[in-house]
Design an enzyme around this catalytic site. Structure first.
Site, PDB file in Angstrom:
ATOM      1  N   ASP A  81       0.871  -1.174   0.000  1.00  0.00           N
ATOM      2  CA  ASP A  81       0.000   0.000   0.000  1.00  0.00           C
ATOM      3  C   ASP A  81       0.911   1.227   0.000  1.00  0.00           C
ATOM      4  O   ASP A  81       1.593   1.501   0.982  1.00  0.00           O
ATOM      5  CB  ASP A  81      -0.886  -0.031   1.248  1.00  0.00           C
ATOM      6  CG  ASP A  81      -1.853   1.140   1.307  1.00  0.00           C
ATOM      7  OD1 ASP A  81      -1.930   1.892   0.321  1.00  0.00           O
ATOM      8  OD2 ASP A  81      -2.522   1.304   2.341  1.00  0.00           O
TER       9      ASP A  81
ATOM     10  N   ASP B 135      -0.982   9.214 -16.556  1.00  0.00           N
ATOM     11  CA  ASP B 135      -0.976  10.625 -16.950  1.00  0.00           C
ATOM     12  C   ASP B 135      -2.230  11.287 -16.382  1.00  0.00           C
ATOM     13  O   ASP B 135      -3.348  10.969 -16.796  1.00  0.00           O
ATOM     14  CB  ASP B 135      -0.962  10.722 -18.481  1.00  0.00           C
ATOM     15  CG  ASP B 135      -0.708  12.140 -18.983  1.00  0.00           C
ATOM     16  OD1 ASP B 135      -0.675  13.063 -18.153  1.00  0.00           O
ATOM     17  OD2 ASP B 135      -0.536  12.309 -20.198  1.00  0.00           O
TER      18      ASP B 135
ATOM     19  N   GLU C 239       6.459  15.488 -23.693  1.00  0.00           N
ATOM     20  CA  GLU C 239       5.154  14.909 -24.027  1.00  0.00           C
ATOM     21  C   GLU C 239       4.199  15.985 -24.490  1.00  0.00           C
ATOM     22  O   GLU C 239       3.397  15.780 -25.416  1.00  0.00           O
ATOM     23  CB  GLU C 239       4.594  14.170 -22.803  1.00  0.00           C
ATOM     24  CG  GLU C 239       3.328  13.343 -23.062  1.00  0.00           C
ATOM     25  CD  GLU C 239       2.033  14.128 -22.831  1.00  0.00           C
ATOM     26  OE1 GLU C 239       0.951  13.570 -23.076  1.00  0.00           O
ATOM     27  OE2 GLU C 239       2.114  15.297 -22.394  1.00  0.00           O
TER      28      GLU C 239
ATOM     29  N   HIS D  95      -3.652  22.495 -18.017  1.00  0.00           N
ATOM     30  CA  HIS D  95      -2.761  23.343 -18.818  1.00  0.00           C
ATOM     31  C   HIS D  95      -2.838  24.814 -18.412  1.00  0.00           C
ATOM     32  O   HIS D  95      -2.768  25.707 -19.250  1.00  0.00           O
ATOM     33  CB  HIS D  95      -3.065  23.185 -20.319  1.00  0.00           C
ATOM     34  CG  HIS D  95      -2.541  21.915 -20.905  1.00  0.00           C
ATOM     35  ND1 HIS D  95      -2.581  21.641 -22.242  1.00  0.00           N
ATOM     36  CD2 HIS D  95      -1.942  20.838 -20.317  1.00  0.00           C
ATOM     37  CE1 HIS D  95      -2.037  20.436 -22.466  1.00  0.00           C
ATOM     38  NE2 HIS D  95      -1.657  19.944 -21.312  1.00  0.00           N
TER      39      HIS D  95
ATOM     40  N   ASP E  24      -0.848  17.462 -14.069  1.00  0.00           N
ATOM     41  CA  ASP E  24      -0.427  17.086 -15.419  1.00  0.00           C
ATOM     42  C   ASP E  24       1.035  17.447 -15.640  1.00  0.00           C
ATOM     43  O   ASP E  24       1.329  18.547 -16.113  1.00  0.00           O
ATOM     44  CB  ASP E  24      -1.312  17.797 -16.448  1.00  0.00           C
ATOM     45  CG  ASP E  24      -1.023  17.392 -17.869  1.00  0.00           C
ATOM     46  OD1 ASP E  24      -0.374  16.349 -18.066  1.00  0.00           O
ATOM     47  OD2 ASP E  24      -1.452  18.112 -18.788  1.00  0.00           O
TER      48      ASP E  24
END
Length: 447
Positions: free
Chosen positions: A51, A208, A179, A295, A145
């Site tokens: 865990d 992601d 990316e 973003h 992100d």
């Protein structure tokens, strides 16, 4: 996660692995067709994954946030914040006993970096790969992100070290660069990988955006074994998942998938809005984006749902442990066999012998080998069928009044390519005339 793309590629390669340890009915077993004389007598079963500590995962996010703050507010490709992020992750892995490699590439006139980490041991011909992109957009620190996926993969790797885990497969982890510019780093890695090395990668797991503040629980719809591993984990928590569609083809699994490597992964949503049905299922706010700061400069440490991050991090560790343990799929050429005797009544109803095929992906072979051993005093009376898991029957032998020999001991070849491989397959035998007796001695399928 990168900007939208029209990438949509087919996945046709199944996830391969070592010998599967499967529970079958008495008399039923799966064995490799060509056993390794040097293999250990017992096959190690999968250990439960640890865990992961949410505190540890969030500590990595705090470091990514500090790195961004110290380097112009972001961790984007070609900016010092990205290289500092690579250095941070590499230092952790080096101290934990991984062999790390920094792969450089050029994009938009700037140097980019992929960080690859290999854990010692495991079969070099059976590689399980997990990765996440480490760069952000220029607008902000990129904590969801994709600090979230990067932190989860890092903590999973560190948990491997703490446990001194000895999987059957070789474990490899990666943190990709650029990316956000179109999967540049992962494409560079896959495109520069020799064909022989590509063939050794039996699965790539991508993470992601796994801590979105208004989260959904999405699973990639790609390799069925990987997909099922994630779905089963969340089902065990009582969480319904959905197939990930918003970001399909937009993250670093795409180059692997394009190269024919089985892929899968997790996602908690980006700019798409959560529906009322999803809010009822998962909580959160309907009509609002899964991540309002996607973003944007507000993608900070405040832009994380702790519960989603914790669950998805643990799911990542679970998948790495489960899929690397050598218990996912039998090797090619495995024989699934039932040796339990089944009496065939004289001029009576049909009887069946069954084998359970599991751990396979995709459909059955176009030249499926069906081994049949039937002891009988007049084989001309017998009608024999192979019955697929969906109930479709394939005639192997018709009744023949002129065939007066004993027994049926032969191997038939069946085009079963239209059938799902996994499931219960049956040999159906019926004696259609009186005065002769017998039994099914054995039934085997070679996958």
């Amino acid at each position: 996660m990168s900007l939208p793309s029209s990438l949509r590629m087919s996945s046709t390669v199944a996830l391969a692995a070592g010998l599967v340890v499967t529970a079958f009915a008495p008399g039923v077993q799966a064995v490799p067709a060509l056993p390794d004389a040097h293999a250990p007598a017992a096959v190690t079963t999968a250990l439960a994954a640890p865990d992961l500590s949410l505190t540890n995962v969030k500590a990595h996010l705090t470091q990514f946030s500090k790195i961004a703050a110290d380097n112009g507010g972001n961790r984007a490709h070609g900016r010092p914040g990205h290289k500092a992020s690579v250095d941070y992750v590499k230092a952790k892995l080096d101290a934990a006993g991984f062999t790390t490699t920094v792969q450089q590439f050029t994009s938009n006139g700037a140097t980019g970096y992929n960080l690859i980490a290999d854990w010692p041991g495991g079969s070099p011909d059976q590689v399980l790969f997990a990765g996440a992109h480490l760069d952000s957009v220029t607008e902000g620190a990129g904590i969801n992100d994709n600090g979230s996926g990067s932190a989860a993969v890092l903590e999973t790797a560190l948990a491997v070290s703490r446990a001194q885990y000895k999987p059957a497969k070789h474990l490899r982890f990666a943190w990709w660069g650029a990316e956000e510019l179109g999967l540049v780093g992962s494409k560079h890695y896959v495109n520069n990988l020799p064909t022989t090395e590509r063939s050794k990668i039996k699965g790539y797991l991508n993470f992601d955006m796994i801590g979105s503040p208004n989260p959904g629980y999405f699973v990639y719809d790609d390799d069925p074994v990987i997909e099922k591993t994630f779905k089963d984990y969340f089902a065990g928590l009582g969480i319904q998942t959905e197939i990930e569609t918003e970001g399909d083809g937009r993250s670093d699994h795409a180059p692997f998938k394009s190269a024919g490597i089985p892929v899968g992964g997790l996602f908690t949503g980006a700019s798409s809005k959560k529906t009322a049905a999803q809010a009822q299922k998962w909580g959160g706010t309907s009509g609002q984006s899964f991540d309002r700061c996607y973003h944007s400069s507000c993608d900070t440490t405040a832009n994380i749902d702790d519960t989603a991050l914790d669950r998805n991090s643990d799911a990542a560790a679970h998948a790495v442990w489960t899929l690397s343990a050598g218990t996912t799929a039998p090797p090619a050429g495995t024989v699934f066999e039932n040796t339990a005797d089944v009496a065939v009544p004289d001029n009576g109803a049909a009887v069946t012998s069954a084998v359970d095929v599991s751990g396979r992906t995709g459909n059955a072979p176009a030249a499926l080998k069906v081994g049949v051993d039937i002891v009988h005093t007049y084989r001309g009376d017998l009608v024999v069928d192979l019955v697929a898991p969906d109930g479709t029957a394939y005639r192997l032998k018709d009744r023949s009044g002129t065939d007066s020999a004993d027994d049926v001991r032969t191997t038939y070849t069946v085009d079963a390519s239209g059938e799902t491989a996994n499931g219960t397959w049956k040999l159906k035998v019926q004696d259609t005339s009186a005065q002769d007796t017998g039994y099914i001695d054995a039934f085997r399928l070679t996958f």
